[in-house]
Enzyme design. Structure first.
Site, PDB file in Angstrom:
ATOM      1  N   HIS A 327       0.815  -1.218   0.000  1.00 24.79           N
ATOM      2  CA  HIS A 327       0.000   0.000   0.000  1.00 24.79           C
ATOM      3  C   HIS A 327       0.852   1.273   0.000  1.00 24.79           C
ATOM      4  O   HIS A 327       0.361   2.358  -0.321  1.00 24.79           O
ATOM      5  CB  HIS A 327      -0.892  -0.022   1.250  1.00 24.79           C
ATOM      6  CG  HIS A 327      -2.152   0.755   1.129  1.00 24.79           C
ATOM      7  ND1 HIS A 327      -2.249   1.911   0.385  1.00 24.79           N
ATOM      8  CD2 HIS A 327      -3.384   0.567   1.680  1.00 24.79           C
ATOM      9  CE1 HIS A 327      -3.490   2.382   0.477  1.00 24.79           C
ATOM     10  NE2 HIS A 327      -4.186   1.586   1.251  1.00 24.79           N
ATOM     11  N   LYS A 406     -26.989   0.966  -7.346  1.00 25.55           N
ATOM     12  CA  LYS A 406     -26.791   2.401  -7.567  1.00 25.55           C
ATOM     13  C   LYS A 406     -28.007   3.078  -8.199  1.00 25.55           C
ATOM     14  O   LYS A 406     -28.371   4.190  -7.812  1.00 25.55           O
ATOM     15  CB  LYS A 406     -25.553   2.586  -8.456  1.00 25.55           C
ATOM     16  CG  LYS A 406     -25.196   4.043  -8.707  1.00 25.55           C
ATOM     17  CD  LYS A 406     -23.907   4.182  -9.496  1.00 25.55           C
ATOM     18  CE  LYS A 406     -24.065   3.764 -10.928  1.00 25.55           C
ATOM     19  NZ  LYS A 406     -22.876   4.045 -11.751  1.00 25.55           N
ATOM     20  N   LYS A 412     -33.805   7.799  -6.045  1.00 24.41           N
ATOM     21  CA  LYS A 412     -34.382   8.397  -4.835  1.00 24.41           C
ATOM     22  C   LYS A 412     -33.609   9.653  -4.407  1.00 24.41           C
ATOM     23  O   LYS A 412     -33.803  10.166  -3.300  1.00 24.41           O
ATOM     24  CB  LYS A 412     -34.357   7.383  -3.678  1.00 24.41           C
ATOM     25  CG  LYS A 412     -35.136   6.107  -3.939  1.00 24.41           C
ATOM     26  CD  LYS A 412     -36.620   6.356  -3.983  1.00 24.41           C
ATOM     27  CE  LYS A 412     -37.391   5.047  -4.173  1.00 24.41           C
ATOM     28  NZ  LYS A 412     -38.849   5.300  -4.320  1.00 24.41           N
ATOM     29  N   LEU A 414     -30.503   9.941  -3.602  1.00 24.15           N
ATOM     30  CA  LEU A 414     -29.600   9.656  -2.490  1.00 24.15           C
ATOM     31  C   LEU A 414     -28.249   9.220  -3.051  1.00 24.15           C
ATOM     32  O   LEU A 414     -28.193   8.383  -3.952  1.00 24.15           O
ATOM     33  CB  LEU A 414     -30.171   8.544  -1.603  1.00 24.15           C
ATOM     34  CG  LEU A 414     -31.538   8.824  -0.964  1.00 24.15           C
ATOM     35  CD1 LEU A 414     -32.063   7.560  -0.286  1.00 24.15           C
ATOM     36  CD2 LEU A 414     -31.455   9.970   0.026  1.00 24.15           C
ATOM     37  N   THR A 452      -4.933  10.744   0.215  1.00 30.24           N
ATOM     38  CA  THR A 452      -6.220  10.532   0.897  1.00 30.24           C
ATOM     39  C   THR A 452      -6.402  11.482   2.077  1.00 30.24           C
ATOM     40  O   THR A 452      -5.467  12.060   2.586  1.00 30.24           O
ATOM     41  CB  THR A 452      -6.334   9.091   1.429  1.00 30.24           C
ATOM     42  OG1 THR A 452      -5.289   8.858   2.383  1.00 30.24           O
ATOM     43  CG2 THR A 452      -6.264   8.075   0.305  1.00 30.24           C
TER      44      THR A 452
END
Length: 603
Positions: A327, A406, A412, A414, A452
């Protein structure tokens, strides 16, 4: 992907790097306000009041001085965090990184043209290798499309770290060796290393100026497979990479001292494009259940994984594939991109090689034979034992949720990712009876070398919604209102974090400035509520959206007795009865069962 590749003639992969904005330093007042909000779900009135006092004292005292020093640092660096993050999150970490830091994931090819089937490992392996090598060539030629949000280019630096990259252990701090060069920059390594039954082989993937073909790759793999299956297993030097970092560094120094040729062989592995691992096992997998294959890839045989390598491509006896990656040099979105590219190519070509079957006279693979003695063999056995002991503390479940995906959530109005994050909060609340501090990954690639930031999904709004869902007298309208408030809060946090206005990395920077200045650790960071709310990488829930593609992945939880939850979200099935390739949401839950292993919190 194909359309993007066509456009890539006009744009080069790394052409915008010099014009990307520098990573900003957020306002101190804003970061501390957001931090106070984030600790509320985990504090009673008295605890919160005490933390509030600590924060105000910090803001008006040492915090302001540290913040000014951080601003000074940022003036001289396009990314003030980059070096710190690499060291603190990865290179200074001493626990074994192969299990605790690496991320892994199964390839989705078995869902279409490559269902599990014995006897297909080598032929499929030659094809998947070839597609990966084509991606390497696209990178070399800078033809991988620039990632963008709208018309805004994102940082592509992490793609330089995919091939020919390896971590090297150090006594107190590791380092990263990167040998990759674009064609305009010069020569780049063009060999791969194959690990099989504790032995290591190397061969070039270029011959007479062009990439060798799948039939030629197949011949090389067959040669290695036959050689390894007709002789005793090798020593399994690769297992040393799964050891505690300082022990591995010392074992490596001893190995080099034993015979200088060992260093040459180690450098062959380090500089290789990738490591190709040949497994003998055949883990079970179906489109509904990825659990066994995910476990095999994350915690498989350490003698055929080079844990420090940026890319281990793993093949199993039943023709199923996956990857295990260090990582430190890059985040999972790089691997998702490669995996999706390869999967699309396999789909387009119906899982077959449709080119020439001619095999040129190419040099056979060369075995890397390390000089070992009794001490080295003991080190390998010790490394394997500790690895398997720690791996036994993990429980992995990877199932598909097929009711909807999805399309329905977006219909909706969202956000699909926020939907999953709130569902996780509710699941944890129902299971444990209290809120769970949660890390979700936000990307900061709008900025130069951005990686990140932390989204703390367990907000006061999310907790109020969870409580309303548990309250028998709460009306449907009240629940809906509280849910929408929680959605709004989460969406705002994600936007802030992605645009350089998160607070976790800012607080980390302030703590590291204090350390560099030789100052006492500020009380903000020793406050019990800092740790209880997840600070310092102590999140009980470690989560990430892997994307909206077929690609899945996993990393272990940040803390013992914690959860890792990594998921991708697909569209709904048009038929209402999902076929295997139309599954909607797949998540991997990884749980530490025993409190004797911890993670660096570097997801």
């Amino acid at each position: 992907m194909e359309n993007q590749l066509a456009k890539s003639n006009e744009e080069r992969t790394f052409q915008y790097q010099d014009s990307l904005p520098s990573l900003p330093v957020p306002l101190l007042e804003e970061s501390l306000r957001k931090y106070l909000e984030s600790v509320k779900p985990f504090a009673n009135e008295e605890e919160y009041k005490k933390t509030e006092e600590i924060v105000h004292k910090f803001q008006n005292g040492i915090g302001e001085k540290l913040h000014q020093k951080l601003l000074e640092r940022a003036k001289g660096k396009r990314n003030w965090l980059e070096e710190w993050w690499l060291n603190v999150a990865y290179l200074d970490v001493r626990i074994p990184s192969q299990l605790n830091v690496n991320f892994a994931g199964p390839a989705p090819h078995f869902e279409h043209y490559w269902p599990p089937k014995e006897g297909t490992q080598l032929e499929r392996g030659s094809i998947i290798l070839w597609h990966n090598l084509n991606y390497w060539q696209l990178l070399r030629k800078e033809k991988v499309p620039v990632h963008k949000v709208g018309n805004t280019p994102l940082d592509m630096n992490q793609f330089r770290m995919l091939f020919s990259t390896c971590k090297v252990p150090g006594i107190t701090r590791d380092s990263i060796m990167n040998y990759f060069r674009t064609e305009s920059e010069g020569r780049s390594p063009n060999h791969i290393v194959v690990l099989c039954r504790g032995r290591a082989f190397v061969f070039d993937v270029m011959h007479e100026g062009c990439l060798i073909t799948p039939p030629e790759l197949l011949r090389q793999l067959m040669y290695i497979h036959k050689k390894c299956h007709s002789a005793p297993d090798g020593p399994g030097i690769a297992a040393l990479t799964s050891e505690e970092r300082t022990r591995w560094a010392k074992a490596r120094e001893y190995l080099i001292g034993l015979d200088p040729e060992n260093l040459t062989l180690l450098e062959k592995v380090q500089s290789s494009l990738l490591v190709y691992s040949m497994e003998d096992s055949s883990p079970h997998v179906t489109p509904e259940d990825y659990s066994e294959i995910t476990a095999a890839i994350l915690i498989g045989d350490p003698t055929i994984r080079w844990g420090d390598k940026s890319y281990n491509l793993i093949s199993f006896s039943n023709g199923v594939f996956g990857c295990n990656c260090d990582h430190a040099p890059f985040d999972a979105m790089v691997m998702v991109n490669v995996s999706y590219y390869v999967d699309e190519k396999i789909l387009q070509n119906e899982g077959r090689w449709k080119g020439s079957e001619k095999v040129r006279d190419i040099p056979l693979p060369e075995e890397l034979v390390f000089t070992v003695d009794e001490k080295v063999l003991n080190d390998i056995n010790q490394a394997k034992a500790q690895y398997l002991r720690e791996a036994s503390d993990l429980q992995i479940a990877a199932y598909a949720f097929t009711s909807f995906g999805k399309k329905l959530t977006k219909k909706k109005m969202l956000h699909p990712d926020t939907f999953i994050q709130l569902a996780l909060q509710l699941a944890y609340y129902r299971l444990h009876g209290h809120p769970g501090c949660c890390y979700e990954t936000a990307m900061t690639r709008y900025f130069y070398h951005g990686r990140t930031e932390t989204v703390r999904s367990c907000t006061a709004e999310a907790v109020r919604w969870c409580q309303s869902m548990q309250g028998p007298s709460t009306t449907l309208h009240e629940r809906q209102q509280k849910m929408l408030e929680a959605f709004t809060k989460h969406n705002k946090m994600m936007k802030d974090c992605s645009t350089g206005k998160g607070f976790d990395r800012h607080l980390l920077g302030l703590s590291l400035i204090a350390k560099e200045e030789g100052l006492p650790v500020p009380e903000l960071f020793t406050d019990p509520l800092f740790t209880k709310s997840g600070g310092g990488g102590n999140f009980v829930l470690s989560t990430s959206l892997i994307g909206y593609l077929r690609v899945q992945g996993v990393v272990v939880p940040m803390v013992h007795n914690g959860y890792g939850f990594f998921y991708h979200i697909r569209d709904d099935s048009e038929t209402g009865h999902p076929e295997p390739h139309d599954l909607n949401i797949q998540g991997v839950k990884v749980v530490y069962l025993c409190p004797n292993v911890s993670n660096s919190g570097s997801t």
